[in-house]
Motif scaffolding. Sequence first.
Motif, short mmCIF file in Angstrom:
data_model
loop_
_atom_site.label_atom_id
_atom_site.label_comp_id
_atom_site.label_asym_id
_atom_site.label_seq_id
_atom_site.Cartn_x
_atom_site.Cartn_y
_atom_site.Cartn_z
N ALA A 11 0.85 -1.04 0.01
CA ALA A 11 -0.01 -0.15 -0.04
C ALA A 11 0.76 1.20 0.12
O ALA A 11 1.93 1.45 0.66
N LEU A 12 0.60 2.41 -0.70
CA LEU A 12 1.07 3.57 -0.58
C LEU A 12 1.19 4.26 0.84
O LEU A 12 0.45 3.97 1.50
N PRO A 13 2.35 4.54 1.09
CA PRO A 13 2.70 5.32 2.36
C PRO A 13 1.46 6.42 2.74
O PRO A 13 1.53 7.18 1.83
N ARG A 14 1.33 6.58 3.70
CA ARG A 14 0.38 7.56 4.30
C ARG A 14 1.01 8.69 4.78
O ARG A 14 2.14 8.56 5.38
N ILE A 15 0.54 9.88 4.73
CA ILE A 15 0.99 11.12 5.40
C ILE A 15 0.94 10.79 6.86
O ILE A 15 0.24 9.96 7.26
N ALA A 16 1.61 11.61 7.47
CA ALA A 16 1.99 11.55 8.92
C ALA A 16 0.70 11.62 9.76
O ALA A 16 0.63 11.09 10.90
N VAL A 56 -17.32 13.48 15.36
CA VAL A 56 -15.76 13.43 15.99
C VAL A 56 -15.09 12.27 15.31
O VAL A 56 -13.99 12.06 14.85
N ALA A 57 -15.67 10.85 15.15
CA ALA A 57 -15.04 10.08 14.53
C ALA A 57 -15.00 10.18 13.11
O ALA A 57 -13.88 9.74 12.64
N ALA A 58 -15.76 10.82 12.50
CA ALA A 58 -15.63 11.32 11.14
C ALA A 58 -14.45 12.18 11.00
O ALA A 58 -13.49 12.10 9.86
N LEU A 59 -14.04 13.08 11.69
CA LEU A 59 -12.97 13.93 11.82
C LEU A 59 -11.53 13.36 11.88
O LEU A 59 -10.75 13.60 11.34
N LEU A 60 -11.84 12.01 12.72
CA LEU A 60 -10.21 11.55 12.94
C LEU A 60 -10.06 10.57 11.85
O LEU A 60 -9.00 10.15 11.82
N LEU A 61 -11.05 10.16 10.89
CA LEU A 61 -10.45 9.59 9.71
C LEU A 61 -9.93 10.45 8.47
O LEU A 61 -10.32 11.53 8.55
N PRO A 62 -9.05 9.82 7.77
CA PRO A 62 -8.58 10.78 6.67
C PRO A 62 -9.65 11.29 5.60
O PRO A 62 -10.71 10.50 5.22
N ALA A 63 -9.10 12.27 5.16
CA ALA A 63 -10.00 13.06 3.98
C ALA A 63 -11.40 12.83 4.29
O ALA A 63 -11.84 13.53 5.44
N ARG A 64 -12.18 12.68 3.14
CA ARG A 64 -13.55 12.68 3.52
C ARG A 64 -13.99 11.13 3.89
O ARG A 64 -15.36 10.85 3.83
N ASP A 65 -13.16 10.44 4.39
CA ASP A 65 -13.68 8.99 4.66
C ASP A 65 -14.97 8.82 5.58
O ASP A 65 -15.73 7.93 5.68
N GLY A 66 -14.90 9.93 6.51
CA GLY A 66 -15.83 9.94 7.60
C GLY A 66 -17.14 10.21 7.35
O GLY A 66 -17.98 9.88 8.09
N THR A 67 -17.46 10.51 5.88
CA THR A 67 -18.70 10.88 5.44
C THR A 67 -19.57 9.42 5.68
O THR A 67 -20.59 9.53 6.14
N TRP A 68 -18.88 8.24 5.39
CA TRP A 68 -19.77 7.17 5.28
C TRP A 68 -20.02 6.78 6.79
O TRP A 68 -21.23 5.84 7.01
N VAL A 69 -19.30 7.19 7.80
CA VAL A 69 -19.46 6.71 9.34
C VAL A 69 -20.97 7.60 9.50
O VAL A 69 -21.79 6.89 10.12
N LEU A 70 -20.83 8.98 9.21
CA LEU A 70 -22.12 9.61 9.52
C LEU A 70 -23.29 9.15 8.87
O LEU A 70 -24.58 9.18 9.34
N VAL A 71 -23.30 8.59 7.53
CA VAL A 71 -24.25 7.93 6.57
C VAL A 71 -24.74 6.80 7.37
O VAL A 71 -26.00 6.43 7.56
N VAL A 87 -19.97 3.44 -0.91
CA VAL A 87 -19.00 3.80 -0.07
C VAL A 87 -17.61 4.17 -1.08
O VAL A 87 -17.33 3.20 -1.93
N ARG A 88 -17.02 5.12 -0.75
CA ARG A 88 -15.86 5.69 -1.30
C ARG A 88 -14.80 5.79 -0.33
O ARG A 88 -15.08 6.91 0.55
N VAL A 89 -13.81 5.17 -0.20
CA VAL A 89 -12.75 5.76 0.77
C VAL A 89 -11.18 5.45 0.11
O VAL A 89 -11.26 4.81 -0.92
N GLY A 90 -10.37 5.96 0.86
CA GLY A 90 -9.11 6.19 0.40
C GLY A 90 -8.17 5.46 1.42
O GLY A 90 -7.08 4.81 1.24
N TYR A 91 -9.04 4.77 2.49
CA TYR A 91 -8.14 4.02 3.36
C TYR A 91 -9.09 2.79 3.90
O TYR A 91 -10.23 3.16 4.71
N LEU A 92 -8.84 1.58 3.59
CA LEU A 92 -9.54 0.42 4.00
C LEU A 92 -10.17 0.30 5.32
O LEU A 92 -11.36 0.04 5.54
N PRO A 93 -9.41 0.50 6.38
CA PRO A 93 -10.14 0.60 7.52
C PRO A 93 -10.96 1.64 7.91
O PRO A 93 -12.15 1.33 8.82
#
Length: 424
Positions: A192-197, A249-264, A349-355
Amino acid sequence: MPRVGDGLDAVTAFSGAAAAGMALFLPFTFATATAVGSPYRVTSLVNSVPRAAALGLIVAVVVAVLVRPLNRPGLVWLTAACASAVLAINYFVGRAISNADVLTTQNYIDALSGGALFGALAVCSLRRRWPAVGFSVGTVMVFVYGETISAFSTNTLTATKSVSTPAWLVLAAVTLLVVATLRHRHGVMLPALPRIAADLPITPIIAATVLALAVLLASEWLAHEFDGRTGNSWQIGIAVAVTVIAAFVAALLLPARDGTWVLVAVSLSAAADTLADSQHMGWYFGLVLALGVAGVLIGLRWSSPWLVLVGAAALCGYAAIEEHLPWTLAWAFGITLLAFVTGYAFGAVRVGYLPSAVLGLGALYLPTVLWVIPTRERNWPIGGTPVDASIPGRAALAITAGAAAAVWLLLRIRPIAPARTAES
């Protein structure tokens, strides 16, 4: 059309997701006759179900974070196979032991192994199209089944049995996962591509913990407020606010816009909790399966969180008028609408990070605050004076509106999301 290998992996993902979902959503087995006349023991089991679901979600995200960096697919499939084997052992031990004292322990073991299976299998499946479809459809079926089928066949405090995972599904999941492990044992993937810090692996685990514990505590607090007395609307409002804030808060902890799907997922789960229960699904199983597959395929092609939120709002509105319709018609329409909306949500579902996807999909299995609001139609044993049947629908609509506002805010403050799963 999928190739034979992809088709086999899709069937494997379907059966594994179904078994894992049943372990997270419901008591895996409840066949002991010694539970009769033991209200304390059965109530203990009932109370452990939401706690076990919260624990299982955290475990699922932890496992997904740990196995995601592996570049040997066979090892990830092996993790899922081992988790399914633990599930199977616990399942058949539970059917053989007639001591009610072990029910709660078994439920926690189910949740732990079910969470591990869900997390590992999601990482295996969501990287490829057809296994992703199988995984999504299996999860959709369990979600719809768990939300619309009453958990116990009679009064919970004197029940001799409840719905449970069929033995053939457990055995099929173990067998197919072993076959998949052998098929992929020599496979190698690009790392997998390395992720930012800022996207440390620990953040999805923290997000899952925040969401699971906040929703669990809000639910248990609200249940206490309704226990033996009539709850007030402001208490429901507090629980709703805690749910939305925790999801944001959980959505904000996930990278980019991945947290959108938690709210959904939180809004959809709340909307589903407003629908009436039945004792069995019958021939509607085929219709639910067809609508779930159709929803997944449409979601794969056209993705929009707003459409899911609109669908969740429609379910909430429908729940408010459901009691005025003939029961058979009301339940049939509700279950088919839920199947299609949930299928679309999973496919979209569209995410950039599988977890992140594991958290978004697994959040559907968390108990919601609506779960503890007593109405005359509830089959779950919550004490207190029943409230008007429209109140759960209105509370779910408030959660959906809050989730929509949170999605809008998240999209405003986060950069544009990547295309479909960057780790495919």
